[in-house]
Design a protein around this motif. Structure first.
Motif, PDB file in Angstrom:
ATOM      1  N   GLY A  12       0.835  -1.202   0.000  1.00  0.00           N
ATOM      2  CA  GLY A  12       0.000   0.000   0.000  1.00  0.00           C
ATOM      3  C   GLY A  12       0.865   1.246   0.000  1.00  0.00           C
ATOM      4  N   ASP A  13       0.217   2.408  -0.181  1.00  0.00           N
ATOM      5  CA  ASP A  13       0.899   3.710  -0.150  1.00  0.00           C
ATOM      6  C   ASP A  13       1.951   3.845  -1.244  1.00  0.00           C
ATOM      7  OD1 ASP A  13      -0.545   4.250   2.237  1.00  0.00           O
ATOM      8  OD2 ASP A  13       0.923   3.076   3.332  1.00  0.00           O
ATOM      9  N   GLU A  14       1.727   3.215  -2.378  1.00  0.00           N
ATOM     10  CA  GLU A  14       2.717   3.267  -3.474  1.00  0.00           C
ATOM     11  C   GLU A  14       2.597   4.548  -4.295  1.00  0.00           C
ATOM     12  OE1 GLU A  14       0.505   0.768  -3.200  1.00  0.00           O
ATOM     13  OE2 GLU A  14       1.586  -1.116  -2.880  1.00  0.00           O
ATOM     14  N   SER A  37     -12.788   3.150   3.380  1.00  0.00           N
ATOM     15  CA  SER A  37     -12.151   4.392   3.805  1.00  0.00           C
ATOM     16  C   SER A  37     -10.819   4.136   4.508  1.00  0.00           C
ATOM     17  CB  SER A  37     -13.103   5.159   4.717  1.00  0.00           C
ATOM     18  OG  SER A  37     -13.781   4.268   5.567  1.00  0.00           O
ATOM     19  N   ASN A  38     -10.294   2.901   4.413  1.00  0.00           N
ATOM     20  CA  ASN A  38      -8.941   2.624   4.905  1.00  0.00           C
ATOM     21  C   ASN A  38      -7.882   3.163   3.947  1.00  0.00           C
ATOM     22  OD1 ASN A  38      -9.880   0.716   3.074  1.00  0.00           O
ATOM     23  ND2 ASN A  38      -8.821  -1.015   3.983  1.00  0.00           N
ATOM     24  N   ALA A  39      -8.288   3.458   2.711  1.00  0.00           N
ATOM     25  CA  ALA A  39      -7.324   3.941   1.721  1.00  0.00           C
ATOM     26  C   ALA A  39      -6.960   5.398   1.999  1.00  0.00           C
ATOM     27  CB  ALA A  39      -7.921   3.822   0.325  1.00  0.00           C
ATOM     28  N   ILE A 125      -3.214  -6.413  14.446  1.00  0.00           N
ATOM     29  CA  ILE A 125      -2.856  -6.261  13.035  1.00  0.00           C
ATOM     30  C   ILE A 125      -2.386  -4.837  12.745  1.00  0.00           C
ATOM     31  CG2 ILE A 125      -3.901  -6.246  10.698  1.00  0.00           C
ATOM     32  CD1 ILE A 125      -5.738  -8.525  11.716  1.00  0.00           C
ATOM     33  N   GLY A 126      -2.863  -3.910  13.565  1.00  0.00           N
ATOM     34  CA  GLY A 126      -2.584  -2.498  13.275  1.00  0.00           C
ATOM     35  C   GLY A 126      -3.523  -2.010  12.193  1.00  0.00           C
ATOM     36  N   THR A 127      -4.815  -2.373  12.300  1.00  0.00           N
ATOM     37  CA  THR A 127      -5.783  -1.948  11.275  1.00  0.00           C
ATOM     38  C   THR A 127      -5.967  -0.440  11.340  1.00  0.00           C
ATOM     39  OG1 THR A 127      -7.825  -1.980  12.570  1.00  0.00           O
ATOM     40  CG2 THR A 127      -7.068  -4.106  11.696  1.00  0.00           C
ATOM     41  N   THR A 128      -6.647   0.085  10.341  1.00  0.00           N
ATOM     42  CA  THR A 128      -6.905   1.527  10.311  1.00  0.00           C
ATOM     43  C   THR A 128      -8.091   1.904  11.216  1.00  0.00           C
ATOM     44  OG1 THR A 128      -8.357   1.204   8.419  1.00  0.00           O
ATOM     45  CG2 THR A 128      -6.059   1.746   7.940  1.00  0.00           C
ATOM     46  N   LEU A 129      -8.715   0.919  11.832  1.00  0.00           N
ATOM     47  CA  LEU A 129      -9.868   1.117  12.728  1.00  0.00           C
ATOM     48  C   LEU A 129     -11.063   1.739  12.000  1.00  0.00           C
ATOM     49  CD1 LEU A 129      -7.978   2.367  15.943  1.00  0.00           C
ATOM     50  CD2 LEU A 129      -8.694   0.036  15.387  1.00  0.00           C
ATOM     51  N   ALA A 223      -6.992  -0.233  -4.116  1.00  0.00           N
ATOM     52  CA  ALA A 223      -6.518   0.416  -2.892  1.00  0.00           C
ATOM     53  C   ALA A 223      -5.620  -0.593  -2.167  1.00  0.00           C
ATOM     54  CB  ALA A 223      -7.699   0.800  -2.021  1.00  0.00           C
ATOM     55  N   GLN A 224      -4.907  -0.142  -1.140  1.00  0.00           N
ATOM     56  CA  GLN A 224      -3.918  -0.980  -0.436  1.00  0.00           C
ATOM     57  C   GLN A 224      -2.926  -1.564  -1.448  1.00  0.00           C
ATOM     58  OE1 GLN A 224      -7.532  -1.732   0.548  1.00  0.00           O
ATOM     59  NE2 GLN A 224      -7.134   0.153   1.616  1.00  0.00           N
ATOM     60  N   GLY A 225      -2.435  -2.790  -1.225  1.00  0.00           N
ATOM     61  CA  GLY A 225      -1.416  -3.303  -2.146  1.00  0.00           C
ATOM     62  C   GLY A 225      -1.414  -4.813  -2.156  1.00  0.00           C
ATOM     63  N   TYR A 237      -1.720 -10.364   8.645  1.00  0.00           N
ATOM     64  CA  TYR A 237      -1.464  -8.920   8.652  1.00  0.00           C
ATOM     65  C   TYR A 237      -1.810  -8.348   7.282  1.00  0.00           C
ATOM     66  CZ  TYR A 237       0.740 -10.397  12.914  1.00  0.00           C
ATOM     67  OH  TYR A 237       0.943 -10.956  14.141  1.00  0.00           O
ATOM     68  N   VAL A 238      -3.061  -8.426   6.951  1.00  0.00           N
ATOM     69  CA  VAL A 238      -3.559  -8.044   5.626  1.00  0.00           C
ATOM     70  C   VAL A 238      -4.872  -7.284   5.802  1.00  0.00           C
ATOM     71  CG1 VAL A 238      -2.526 -10.037   4.458  1.00  0.00           C
ATOM     72  CG2 VAL A 238      -4.813 -10.251   5.445  1.00  0.00           C
ATOM     73  N   THR A 239      -5.407  -6.799   4.702  1.00  0.00           N
ATOM     74  CA  THR A 239      -6.740  -6.212   4.759  1.00  0.00           C
ATOM     75  C   THR A 239      -7.746  -7.312   4.388  1.00  0.00           C
ATOM     76  OG1 THR A 239      -8.044  -4.268   4.157  1.00  0.00           O
ATOM     77  CG2 THR A 239      -6.784  -5.327   2.368  1.00  0.00           C
ATOM     78  N   SER A 240      -9.046  -7.003   4.440  1.00  0.00           N
ATOM     79  CA  SER A 240     -10.050  -8.066   4.270  1.00  0.00           C
ATOM     80  C   SER A 240     -10.618  -8.132   2.859  1.00  0.00           C
ATOM     81  CB  SER A 240     -11.174  -7.866   5.279  1.00  0.00           C
ATOM     82  OG  SER A 240     -10.672  -8.050   6.571  1.00  0.00           O
ATOM     83  N   GLY A 302      -2.218   8.816  10.107  1.00  0.00           N
ATOM     84  CA  GLY A 302      -1.115   9.662  10.577  1.00  0.00           C
ATOM     85  C   GLY A 302       0.038   8.868  11.169  1.00  0.00           C
ATOM     86  N   ARG A 303      -0.064   7.533  11.175  1.00  0.00           N
ATOM     87  CA  ARG A 303       1.000   6.727  11.785  1.00  0.00           C
ATOM     88  C   ARG A 303       2.285   6.796  10.954  1.00  0.00           C
ATOM     89  NH1 ARG A 303      -1.688   0.876  12.217  1.00  0.00           N
ATOM     90  NH2 ARG A 303      -2.634   1.570  10.282  1.00  0.00           N
ATOM     91  N   PRO A 304       3.472   6.811  11.629  1.00  0.00           N
ATOM     92  CA  PRO A 304       4.715   6.761  10.855  1.00  0.00           C
ATOM     93  C   PRO A 304       4.793   5.424  10.119  1.00  0.00           C
ATOM     94  CG  PRO A 304       5.171   6.769  13.237  1.00  0.00           C
ATOM     95  CD  PRO A 304       3.688   6.865  13.080  1.00  0.00           C
TER      96      PRO A 304
HETATM   97  P1  IMP Z   1      -7.571  -2.621   7.607  1.00  0.00           P
HETATM   98  O1  IMP Z   1      -7.641  -2.592   6.125  1.00  0.00           O
HETATM   99  O2  IMP Z   1      -7.977  -1.321   8.258  1.00  0.00           O
HETATM  100  O3  IMP Z   1      -8.319  -3.785   8.190  1.00  0.00           O
HETATM  101  O4  IMP Z   1      -6.031  -2.835   8.044  1.00  0.00           O
HETATM  102  C1  IMP Z   1      -5.337  -4.050   7.770  1.00  0.00           C
HETATM  103  C2  IMP Z   1      -3.871  -3.774   7.447  1.00  0.00           C
HETATM  104  O5  IMP Z   1      -3.803  -3.100   6.190  1.00  0.00           O
HETATM  105  C3  IMP Z   1      -3.146  -2.850   8.438  1.00  0.00           C
HETATM  106  O6  IMP Z   1      -1.787  -3.254   8.515  1.00  0.00           O
HETATM  107  C4  IMP Z   1      -3.234  -1.489   7.797  1.00  0.00           C
HETATM  108  O7  IMP Z   1      -2.175  -0.633   8.209  1.00  0.00           O
HETATM  109  C5  IMP Z   1      -3.090  -1.865   6.339  1.00  0.00           C
HETATM  110  N1  IMP Z   1      -3.722  -0.904   5.438  1.00  0.00           N
HETATM  111  C6  IMP Z   1      -5.040  -0.734   5.200  1.00  0.00           C
HETATM  112  N2  IMP Z   1      -5.249   0.222   4.290  1.00  0.00           N
HETATM  113  C7  IMP Z   1      -4.036   0.661   3.921  1.00  0.00           C
HETATM  114  C8  IMP Z   1      -3.592   1.622   2.961  1.00  0.00           C
HETATM  115  O8  IMP Z   1      -4.368   2.266   2.242  1.00  0.00           O
HETATM  116  N3  IMP Z   1      -2.246   1.796   2.864  1.00  0.00           N
HETATM  117  C9  IMP Z   1      -1.360   1.062   3.604  1.00  0.00           C
HETATM  118  N4  IMP Z   1      -1.724   0.152   4.492  1.00  0.00           N
HETATM  119  C10 IMP Z   1      -3.056  -0.063   4.648  1.00  0.00           C
END
Ligand code: IMP
Length: 424
Positions: A12-14, A37-39, A125-129, A223-225, A237-240, A302-304
């Motif tokens: 993600g974040d590419e 809206s995690n993107a 996992i460190g999700t975006t909540l 979105a994501q990667g 440690y992935v998204t769903s 906003g996380r590093p």
């Molecule tokens: P979730 O998608 O909020 O469930 O988060 C699952 C994992 O995907 C966590 O490690 C997030 O940091 C990561 N993640 C979700 N969306 C993004 C994104 O847009 N860019 C980078 N990491 C993401």
């Protein structure tokens, strides 16, 4: 065209937002195919920065239709606020359509995301909540049935669905997590307050997708990667959802034979947010330097971001999984000041070298990256606009990336704005 997929080749974040925005100029429609809206997609136009979480990155082109397809999930509160924010800045959003079949992120999904993360403790996992996991879980569980955008059209029906959902969700929240139950009226009111803004955008998008395919072409925006994909990422440690290019077909109803280009977007180094293995991570001043120069802080949270060298093994694997026809290289300018650059070209596992990622990505935590060194260019790239202006060292670096990916370069980005792009 007719259809080009823009997919993230890393975690993600590419910089997919910028590449999508550029491709959107010559497309009839941009369609987001998964995620919610995690993107965090950033687009810079004429010095103005737009941060988008939900709305496709084509929204700044008024004549390009922007579609959130069935594979996405929509938080109506976030959608309303994002539309309002864009309108305040003169972007009308009349070109935005949201599929009737996209599922809705409800307030209780956000609460559950937080509770589940807390319960995971050290293995969080460190999700975006943002409620992503709980919403996709409800979509696939079908019991009671999850709420879709079409359900927002009829308020009394919506109220009933919320009551059904909360009967179950409240039991889970109270009994499993000791959380107080949510009041169905409060949940209804929070969603109902968005409907004036959100409802006009809900549509049957199938016809629009077909028309765009027939004339003008489509950009399918991921979105994501790749390595956050539910099946091909570093599980758990992935998204769903399925950020990989194959997810574009599932999420939009565009058939595989209708896709003729897959642009894999790859940052010139690697970053990752949240937990999980990262073989080329730099926990030193070089990593800190990449974070500062690259402004590597999450657009959504906003996380590093964790930073590291380019992982060529991951790049090769991502290019294969996505069937990439080209790579778009972003943030090359962030490497300007480094004397020497490193690229991982193999992983050492149990004494053996591998040039492709193992299928069981649990093993990623055990690998040692094997690096190759390349000279830096020690020159600012941000004002360069033509391929032959690139210093030889920069050219050698991107050529090596292309070689590892096994496909040609589409473009190289040397700064955040649209014009800071060198077409190959
Ligand atoms: P979730 O998608 O909020 O469930 O988060 C699952 C994992 O995907 C966590 O490690 C997030 O940091 C990561 N993640 C979700 N969306 C993004 C994104 O847009 N860019 C980078 N990491 C993401």
């Amino acid at each position: 065209m007719p259809a080009t997929v823009v997919v993230g080749a890393q975690w993600g974040d590419e910089g997919k937002g910028k590449i999508t925005d550029i491709l959107a100029e010559s497309a009839a429609a941009v369609v987001r195919y998964q995620g919610g809206s995690n993107a965090g997609h950033t687009v810079v136009v004429n010095g103005e920065e737009f941060k988008l979480h939900l709305i496709p990155s084509g929204i700044l082109h008024e004549d390009t239709l922007c579609i959130m397809a069935a594979g996405t999930i929509i938080d109506p509160v976030c959608l309303r606020d994002e539309i309002a924010g864009l309108r305040e800045r003169g972007v009308r959003c009349d070109n935005l359509r949201v599929s009737v079949n996209a599922h809705v992120i409800m307030p209780y999904h956000r609460v559950l995301d937080g509770l589940q993360e807390e319960a995971r403790g050290k293995s969080s996992i460190g999700t975006t909540l943002r409620g992503i996991g709980p919403t996709y879980t409800d979509k696939t569980a079908r019991m009671p049935r999850s709420i879709r955008m079409a359900d927002l059209q009829d308020e009394s029906h919506l109220r009933e669905l919320i009551q059904d959902q909360l009967a179950q969700k409240n039991a889970v929240m109270e009994q499993l997590f000791g959380h107080e139950p949510l009041d169905p009226d409060d949940v209804f009111d929070e969603v109902a307050a968005t409907l004036d803004v959100v409802r006009p955008h809900i549509a049957d998008v199938r016809g629009a997708i077909r028309e765009a395919l027939a004339g003008g072409g489509l950009v399918l925006e991921g979105a994501q990667g790749t390595f956050l994909d539910l099946d091909y990422g570093t599980y758990p440690y992935v998204t769903s959802s399925h950020p990989v290019a194959g997810g574009a077909c599932l999420g939009t109803g565009v058939g595989p034979t209708e896709i003729d280009e897959v642009v894999a977007v790859v940052k010139a180094y690697t970053t990752r947010v949240g937990s999980g293995a990262f073989p080329t991570e730099l926990q030193d001043e070089i990593g800190d330097g990449l974070r500062e120069r690259g402004a590597e802080y999450g657009t959504t949270t906003g996380r590093p971001r964790r930073c590291g060298w380019l992982d060529g093994v991951a790049l090769r694997t991502a290019a294969e999984i996505n069937g990439a026809t080209s790579i778009a290289i972003t943030k090359l300018d962030v490497l300007d000041e480094l004397d020497t650059l490193r690229i991982a070209t193999a992983y050492r596992i149990d004494g053996e070298e591998h040039t492709r990622m193992p299928e069981n990505l649990d093993r990623l935590a055990e690998v040692t990256a094997v690096f190759e060194e390349l000279p830096g260019w020690r020159k600012s790239l941000s004002e360069l606009r033509a391929w032959d202006e690139l210093p030889d060292e920069a050219r050698a670096y991107v050529d090596r990336m292309s070689e590892l990916a096994g496909c040609p370069i589409h473009c190289v980005s040397v700064g955040p704005s649209r014009r800071q792009t060198i077409m190959a």
